[in-house]
Every structure is written in C-alpha cells, then in structure tokens.
Design an enzyme around this catalytic site. Structure first.
Site, mmCIF file in Angstrom:
data_model
loop_
_atom_site.group_PDB
_atom_site.id
_atom_site.type_symbol
_atom_site.label_atom_id
_atom_site.label_comp_id
_atom_site.label_asym_id
_atom_site.label_seq_id
_atom_site.Cartn_x
_atom_site.Cartn_y
_atom_site.Cartn_z
ATOM 1 C CE1 TYR A 154 44.185 -2.779 -14.437
ATOM 2 C CE2 TYR A 154 41.951 -3.656 -14.532
ATOM 3 C CZ TYR A 154 43.285 -3.717 -14.899
ATOM 4 O OH TYR A 154 43.709 -4.717 -15.749
ATOM 5 C CE LYS A 158 44.346 -2.009 -18.022
ATOM 6 N NZ LYS A 158 45.438 -2.237 -18.984
HETATM 7 P P1 NAP Z 1 51.610 -8.297 -14.250
HETATM 8 O O1 NAP Z 1 51.953 -9.738 -14.267
HETATM 9 O O2 NAP Z 1 51.443 -7.594 -12.956
HETATM 10 O O3 NAP Z 1 52.679 -7.507 -15.159
HETATM 11 C C1 NAP Z 1 52.587 -6.142 -15.319
HETATM 12 C C2 NAP Z 1 53.609 -5.726 -16.348
HETATM 13 O O4 NAP Z 1 53.520 -4.298 -16.522
HETATM 14 C C3 NAP Z 1 55.026 -6.042 -15.921
HETATM 15 O O5 NAP Z 1 55.747 -6.559 -17.022
HETATM 16 C C4 NAP Z 1 55.577 -4.679 -15.522
HETATM 17 O O6 NAP Z 1 56.947 -4.541 -15.791
HETATM 18 C C5 NAP Z 1 54.822 -3.761 -16.447
HETATM 19 N N1 NAP Z 1 54.813 -2.393 -15.959
HETATM 20 C C6 NAP Z 1 54.223 -1.908 -14.834
HETATM 21 N N2 NAP Z 1 54.480 -0.589 -14.706
HETATM 22 C C7 NAP Z 1 55.236 -0.244 -15.781
HETATM 23 C C8 NAP Z 1 55.820 0.977 -16.211
HETATM 24 N N3 NAP Z 1 55.660 2.109 -15.524
HETATM 25 N N4 NAP Z 1 56.539 0.979 -17.365
HETATM 26 C C9 NAP Z 1 56.711 -0.163 -18.083
HETATM 27 N N5 NAP Z 1 56.200 -1.339 -17.706
HETATM 28 C C10 NAP Z 1 55.468 -1.377 -16.562
HETATM 29 O O7 NAP Z 1 50.249 -8.026 -15.034
HETATM 30 P P2 NAP Z 1 49.529 -8.835 -16.203
HETATM 31 O O8 NAP Z 1 48.426 -9.576 -15.588
HETATM 32 O O9 NAP Z 1 50.510 -9.524 -17.056
HETATM 33 O O10 NAP Z 1 48.879 -7.595 -16.966
HETATM 34 C C11 NAP Z 1 49.306 -7.154 -18.248
HETATM 35 C C12 NAP Z 1 48.255 -6.215 -18.815
HETATM 36 O O11 NAP Z 1 47.024 -6.926 -18.938
HETATM 37 C C13 NAP Z 1 47.963 -5.010 -17.924
HETATM 38 O O12 NAP Z 1 47.699 -3.882 -18.720
HETATM 39 C C14 NAP Z 1 46.715 -5.435 -17.188
HETATM 40 O O13 NAP Z 1 45.969 -4.334 -16.753
HETATM 41 C C15 NAP Z 1 46.004 -6.216 -18.277
HETATM 42 N N6 NAP Z 1 44.997 -7.139 -17.769
HETATM 43 C C16 NAP Z 1 45.334 -8.170 -16.957
HETATM 44 C C17 NAP Z 1 44.348 -9.035 -16.509
HETATM 45 C C18 NAP Z 1 44.634 -10.206 -15.621
HETATM 46 O O14 NAP Z 1 43.675 -10.849 -15.174
HETATM 47 N N7 NAP Z 1 45.868 -10.551 -15.336
HETATM 48 C C19 NAP Z 1 43.016 -8.817 -16.882
HETATM 49 C C20 NAP Z 1 42.713 -7.762 -17.704
HETATM 50 C C21 NAP Z 1 43.718 -6.927 -18.153
HETATM 51 P P3 NAP Z 1 58.049 -4.444 -14.601
HETATM 52 O O15 NAP Z 1 57.885 -5.675 -13.769
HETATM 53 O O16 NAP Z 1 59.349 -4.391 -15.344
HETATM 54 O O17 NAP Z 1 57.728 -3.183 -13.855
#
Ligand code: NAP
Length: 246
Positions: A154, A158
């Site tokens: 990861y 990133k």
């Molecule tokens: P999440 O709640 O797990 O949601 C992940 C999203 O990514 C879902 O909408 C999922 O859609 C989509 N996704 C996964 N695989 C995919 C694919 N192959 N094609 C299209 N869509 C796909 O995660 P989140 O926390 O909202 O994270 C969103 C972004 O922020 C990510 O890039 C994550 O790395 C980044 N981020 C998150 C955090 C945190 O603390 N939460 C921190 C830093 C960065 P489906 O359900 O339709 O598959």
C-alpha cells in the site's frame, strides 16, 4: 463553484469517494459515480445528488482494467461532451508484514491503487489536452509519505501515486491541466473500521490533532483543488492528516 463541470470520481459509492462525489455535486458539478462492486451504494449516491437538484450517473468499471477504463472515459465524453475533473480515489489495502505478504496481495494493491490511477489519467489526458483544461486529483496517503510497517504494498502504491502526480503535473501543465494529490491520514471509513481498537488507539496517539478525520474533511480539500480557486496550484501533495506528517 463548479457549475457545468463534468467530474468523474472513482470508487465513489462508499467512504471518501462518496463524500467527494457529494461535495463536487454540491458545488454544481455533474458527477459520474464510478464503482466496481458497490452497485447499490453508488446508486444511492447518484440518487442523493439528484434529490438535491444535481446531475449524476453511475458507471461500473474496474479501474485496474485498462480497456474497461478506456470504455468508461469514452462513454462519459460521448454523453457530456467534455470531462473537466478526474478524482482518482479508488483504493484497497491488503496489509501484512513483508515475510507474509503474498505476490497476489502485492499485485492487487498495485493494480488498483497505482495502475488504476495511471489508467484513468492515460485515457482522460487526450480529452483534457483537447480542451486545454482539466483538474486531476489523486488520493495518495500518509503511508505513502512516511511509510507504514505492515503496508509495503500500500505504501509503495501511494508513494507511486505521488511520483505519478508530480510527473503528470510537469507533463500536462503547458496544456492547462493541473494535477495535484491529497494525502489523507486516518479517516473514518470501512477501510479503517476493520482495524482493531488497540491499533486505532496506537494510531490516534500519533495524530497531533488527537482524532481520526472524517471523509468530508478530505472532500472539501478535493473540491477546492478542483476549482479555479486553486488555479495556480499544480504538482502539490496536500496533507490532510491531523498533523501526522508534520
Ligand atoms: P473504502 O471505504 O474501503 O472504499 C474504497 C473505494 O474504492 C470503494 O468505493 C470501492 O468501490 C473502490 N474500489 C476498490 N477497488 C476498485 C476497483 N478495482 N475499481 C473501482 N473502484 C474500486 O476506502 P476509503 O477509506 O474511502 O478510501 C478511499 C481512498 O482514500 C483510497 O484510495 C484509500 O487508499 C485512500 N485513503 C484512505 C485513508 C483512510 O484512512 N480511510 C487514508 C489514506 C488514504 P466498490 O465498493 O464499488 O468496489
């Protein structure tokens, strides 16, 4: 305001992507709500946008698939005639210490988080170059900035997104296209919900502001970067992490 702008948000059915889609729509943008598995959730996001008087459509596409992404971008441009804002939010984690990390877990995370971001930019660039305008916002992570034990795949993906952002910003600036990234810290979504309470407390202890963030606190920054208010910003990595990466 983002009136008449067409925005594509990947992974917009849940979590941070959902908040970004709603925020962009709240500023007047037409939003394409991309999803890969969460059809119902994506439909609810589009429904909410339309209830509030906005315009939205959903589109199923696995961002890791080069051809599927090409089809999605073509469909958006055919329907709306242009594409102004691209938010690369789709992402997954497959955590594990290096000695236990499978090749499949490494590849999957790279394919979605890094190659997925390449795929969408690759196919959007032609249209944005034609328009001589566009704003691309990539979602990186504090893990890609600082590294994080248990997240070799990861964090590498990133950090790759940061390299891609800076390179695309340099390549596309002369065509009027801005490319920036947001590096969130620990945000309350399904992704962090699965962490143990002990781990959550350990993480909180590393956050100067002393709490996890909310998806809306990322979405507001993304909407700003998408707007003309950020018209002189490109190649920047904006840390929205409660101070973790100070
Ligand atoms: P999440 O709640 O797990 O949601 C992940 C999203 O990514 C879902 O909408 C999922 O859609 C989509 N996704 C996964 N695989 C995919 C694919 N192959 N094609 C299209 N869509 C796909 O995660 P989140 O926390 O909202 O994270 C969103 C972004 O922020 C990510 O890039 C994550 O790395 C980044 N981020 C998150 C955090 C945190 O603390 N939460 C921190 C830093 C960065 P489906 O359900 O339709 O598959």
């Amino acid at each position: 305001m983002l009136n008449d702008k067409i925005a594509l948000v990947t992974g917009a059915g849940r979590g941070i992507g959902r908040a970004i889609a709603l925020s962009l729509a709240g500023q007047g943008a037409v939003v394409v709500v991309n999803y890969s598995g969460s059809e119902q959730a994506a439909g609810e996001v589009a429904g909410k946008i339309m209830e509030n008087g906005g315009t939205a459509m959903t589109y199923r596409c696995n961002v890791a698939d080069f051809q599927q992404v090409e089809k999605m971008i073509r469909a958006v441009v055919e329907k709306y005639g242009h594409l102004d804002i691209l938010v690369n939010n789709a992402g997954i984690t497959r955590d594990g210490l290096i000695m236990k990390m499978s090749e499949e877990d490494f590849d999957q995370v790279m394919d979605i988080n890094l190659k997925g971001t390449f795929n969408t930019i690759r196919h959007c660039a032609r249209q944005m170059i034609k328009q001589r305008a566009g704003s691309i916002i990539n979602i990186s992570s504090v893990s890609g900035v600082l590294g994080n034990a248990g997240q070799a795949n990861y964090a590498a993906s990133k950090a790759g997104v940061i390299g891609l952002t800076k390179t695309m910003a340099r390549e596309l600036a002369s065509r009027g296209i801005r490319v920036n990234a947001v590096a969130p810290g620990f945000i309350r979504t399904d992704m962090t919900e699965s962490l143990s309470d002990t781990l959550k407390e350990q993480v909180k202890a590393q956050i100067p502001l002393g709490r996890m963030g909310n998806p809306d606190e990322i979405a507001g920054v993304v909407s700003f970067l998408a707007s003309d208010q950020a018209g002189y910003m490109t190649g920047q990595i904006i840390h929205v992490d409660g101070g973790m990466a100070i």
